[in-house]
Design an enzyme around this catalytic site. Structure first.
Site: not given
Ligand SMILES: *Cc1c(COP(=O)(O)O)cnc(C)c1O
Length: 370
Positions: A38, A264
């Protein structure tokens, strides 16, 4: 490497392969992997990471939105893709057309989905999410009857049942164990009704490393194959290393005299003569908006950040690096010589988490794969 303004991201594919190899060696043979890609694989490039993951035999991919899933399909990735979260009815046809696996969390939703599927001559796979205490998506663990109702709907195949931990990578596992117990009560209630959903999965990277009793059939790993451990205290797999480096080049140099202000808000005053380098990179490109905190690497040496970072520029002290010249490479995150700057280090300077640093690098920065 040519001059890429304002900077670029290097992704080490050799190390990515190695990370997957080490994960595959570490896990029990019967345990399947789901690669979470993702948010552009946490900024690393979803298609590239997905392809490497599939070469190592991962069973499924996961994304957070339908457009992300379509991007994978458009790149000829035909593996099963699980789309996290809740799908509105308007997305059902796309999910069916592209063979996406979605979450169905009410019997009414299951009936609607099955009806759309029948119209398109499809029998889609679906997973059910059990909310065991994150209070995010899914059916509350006390509602096993509704889970059974979903399974009874004809015209879709409930392939998976899962849950997600609120905290899996810290030393205190008590809440994770409570969540696991709640998940088991749902599974037992289903078993009493003669229902056994084939793919059970609850672990993210932290759970994979530290909660073997929660592995079930598959684990969902996002950050670990990218070479980053989810916390300081979770179990280590030797040899896993980060694959992302973020780089820029020195735009120009300035010499300061005592009393000169930097940036800044005038948050830094030179106590004496100083040489600073101006970098064409700032919080608009994804570097944390820090002030008088943190450093970058130039010629393998730390150059401290002076004053507050601007949107498209930051100033660093190179007084101790006399060989620094305009055009010289600068490491914002990653390794240079014997020094390295981890994503956890940047997260600490920002007061945030590694995931936040990863997804903040501007998506327009060129990704260079090696
Ligand atoms: C993002 C996510 C993961 C992965 O988590 P990591 O800590 O990056 O391994 C797994 N399950 C769900 C439902 C997620 O949203």
């Amino acid at each position: 490497m040519s001059y890429l303004e304002p900077g670029w991201i290097e992704v080490n594919l050799t190390q990515l392969h190695k990370n997957f190899q080490l994960i595959c060696q570490d896990k029990p043979d019967s345990l399947a992997l789901l690669a979470v890609v993702k948010d552009n694989a946490y900024g690393h490039g979803a298609c590239v990471i997905a392809q490497v993951a599939l070469e190592h035999g991962v069973r499924m991919l996961a994304v957070a939105t339908v457009p992300e899933a379509l991007e994978l399909r458009e790149h000829d990735i035909h593996a099963p893709i699980l789309v996290f979260g809740e799908r509105p009815i308007e997305q059902f046809d796309d999910c069916l057309h592209y063979d996406l696996t979605i979450f169905i969390n009410t019997a009414a939703q299951a009936a609607t989905y099955a009806k759309r599927a029948a119209a398109l001559h499809k029998t889609p796979n679906a997973h059910i999410e059990i909310d065991t205490g994150l209070s995010r998506y899914g059916i509350r663990w006390t509602e096993a009857a509704e889970v059974a109702n979903i399974c009874a709907v004809q015209g879709l195949y409930v392939e998976g049942i899962m849950s997600h931990f609120a905290m899996s990578d810290e030393l205190d596992k008590s809440y994770a164990l409570t969540q696991l117990e709640r998940f088991h009560t749902v599974l037992e209630a289903l078993q009493q009704r003669g229902i056994d959903i084939p793919i059970k999965h609850v672990c993210n990277s932290g759970g994979f490393l530290d909660l073997p009793q929660a592995h079930f059939d598959m684990v969902r790993i996002g950050i670990l194959p990218l070479g980053v451990f989810p916390s300081k205290v979770c179990r280590r797999i030797a040899g896993i290393a980060p694959i992302m480096s973020v780089k820029t080049r020195i735009a120009c140099l300035r010499d300061l005299v005592a009393g000169d202000k930097v940036g800044y808000g005038m948050h830094y005053t030179a106590p004496g003569p100083r040489r600073i380098a101006i970098l064409p990179f700032g919080y608009g490109t994804g570097y944390p908006r820090v002030r008088n905190r943190g450093h970058v690497l130039i010629h393998g040496q730390p150059a401290p950040i002076l004053g507050g970072n601007a949107m498209d520029a930051m100033m660093v002290d190179v007084s101790a690096i006399p060989q620094a010249q305009p055009g010289d490479e600068v490491v914002l995150m990653g390794t240079m010589g014997s020094e390295s700057l981890s994503v956890h280090q940047l997260a600490a300077w920002k007061g945030s988490v590694s995931y936040d640093i990863f997804v903040n690098w501007n998506s327009n920065l060129p990704r260079v794969y090696r």
